[in-house]
Write an enzyme that holds these catalytic residues in place. Structure first.
Site, PDB file in Angstrom:
ATOM      1  N   GLU A  68      83.100  51.486  27.470  1.00 59.20           N
ATOM      2  CA  GLU A  68      84.433  51.300  28.037  1.00 59.20           C
ATOM      3  C   GLU A  68      84.365  50.519  29.351  1.00 59.20           C
ATOM      4  O   GLU A  68      83.549  50.820  30.223  1.00 59.20           O
ATOM      5  CB  GLU A  68      85.064  52.674  28.277  1.00 59.20           C
ATOM      6  CG  GLU A  68      86.467  52.643  28.842  1.00 59.20           C
ATOM      7  CD  GLU A  68      86.981  54.041  29.163  1.00 59.20           C
ATOM      8  OE1 GLU A  68      88.208  54.189  29.258  1.00 59.20           O
ATOM      9  OE2 GLU A  68      86.162  54.979  29.324  1.00 59.20           O
ATOM     10  N   LYS A 121      94.722  52.415  24.872  1.00 61.60           N
ATOM     11  CA  LYS A 121      94.322  53.826  24.943  1.00 61.60           C
ATOM     12  C   LYS A 121      95.548  54.741  24.953  1.00 61.60           C
ATOM     13  O   LYS A 121      96.468  54.581  25.762  1.00 61.60           O
ATOM     14  CB  LYS A 121      93.479  54.032  26.196  1.00 61.60           C
ATOM     15  CG  LYS A 121      92.836  55.397  26.346  1.00 61.60           C
ATOM     16  CD  LYS A 121      91.891  55.352  27.548  1.00 61.60           C
ATOM     17  CE  LYS A 121      91.154  56.648  27.779  1.00 61.60           C
ATOM     18  NZ  LYS A 121      90.182  56.498  28.899  1.00 61.60           N
ATOM     19  N   CYS A 125      87.419  56.554  24.857  1.00 61.65           N
ATOM     20  CA  CYS A 125      87.041  57.648  25.754  1.00 61.65           C
ATOM     21  C   CYS A 125      87.882  58.905  25.549  1.00 61.65           C
ATOM     22  O   CYS A 125      87.687  59.603  24.574  1.00 61.65           O
ATOM     23  CB  CYS A 125      87.056  57.164  27.200  1.00 61.65           C
ATOM     24  SG  CYS A 125      86.081  58.205  28.323  1.00 61.65           S
TER      25      CYS A 125
END
Length: 291
Positions: free
Chosen positions: A43, A116, A153
């Site tokens: 990331e 995300k 993540c």
């Protein structure tokens, strides 16, 4: 049979974007030379993990998808090497900012764009200051080597992420990551927990999984963190096929058979026996159903 060779990479990141891009390219080239066809970088690898603290300066790092230097560089590298690269980047879109990812297919074409979904907010992980929640939905991208389901993540801690990706036809789950020590609790080590959660996603959905995490020590003005690596590849039963250590930059490799995983998914019944009409509590924040 439909074998595909996967690579998980990990590296430290410095304030020098040129050096970070060069180091990431070295990892990709090394993994490709070892036969990897889908290679996952961590990331936000173009920069240090600036979310350790809240500061307005990092907003200047964001770029649009079309203007992103890291996207253009690694899409061209994917084409040159004939590999698939999910590419994490800090996206500016009008007045909004996203923690984003695109998938470069083996010909360099961008075949998917993801923002995300789940944005954390804890000491050392001040992401709500920088990023809006993703608005593009979960991404499953068709590539030369298979259908890739993408999270980023914090997304990886939510079983809903993996299940939605599997329902959309993902044959492989990928999670670029930046996770390490907890500044408010320096003695806490979440590495084992982090991996077991994702192993469970692989096993519950019968889909192989790749996770790439950064390594190294990074500091803000007040807080500092040590990222614990341990990047890994799991098979469709959640078993770890390859794993990195906590400190060494490099890549690990494993080959999975996507056809064999598909046959197991079809025979096991976890999708046949689902009862979506009974899962109403999952559509609420507090678990209480109307009436």
């Amino acid at each position: 049979m439909r074998p595909v060779t996967l690579a998980a990479t990990q590296m430290p990141c410095s304030p020098d974007s040129d050096a970070n891009i060069a180091r990431a390219e070295e990892l990709v080239r090394a993994a490709a030379a070892d036969g990897a066809e889908i290679i996952l970088l961590q990331e936000l690898f173009e920069t240090p993990y600036f979310c350790i603290e809240q500061h307005s300066g990092p907003f200047a790092l964001a770029q649009t998808r079309d203007d992103s230097r890291v996207v253009g560089h690694f899409a061209a590298l994917a084409r040159d090497l004939g590999v698939v690269l999910p590419i994490s980047f800090f996206e500016r879109a009008g007045p909004a900012f996203f923690n984003a990812l695109v998938v470069a297919d083996a010909d360099g074409t961008l075949v998917g764009h993801y923002r995300k979904t789940h944005i954390p907010q804890n000491p050392g992980y001040e992401e709500k200051y920088y990023f809006s929640p993703g608005d593009l939905g979960f991404l499953v991208a068709d590539t030369r080597f298979g259908r890739i389901g993408c999270g980023i993540c914090w997304d990886q801690w939510f079983p809903e992420t993996a299940r939605c990706l599997a329902l959309q036809g993902a044959e492989l789950l990928v999670f670029p990551t930046a996770i390490g020590s907890e500044p408010e609790d320096p003695g806490h080590d979440s590495a084992g927990h982090w991996r077991r959660v994702m192993q469970g996603h692989a096993a519950a959905n019968i889909v192989p999984l790749v996770a790439s995490n950064r390594i190294g020590h990074e500091a803000g003005a007040r807080l500092e963190m040590t990222f614990y690596g341990t990047s890994f590849i799991a098979d469709e039963t959640g078993a770890i096929l390859a794993e990195a250590d906590r400190e060494t930059a490099g890549h690990v490799l494993a080959t999975v058979d996507l056809d064999a995983a598909a046959r197991l998914r079809e025979s096991w019944g976890v999708f046949r026996d689902r009862r979506p009409g009974r899962y109403g509590a999952m559509t609420t924040l507090d678990g209480r159903l109307p009436g």
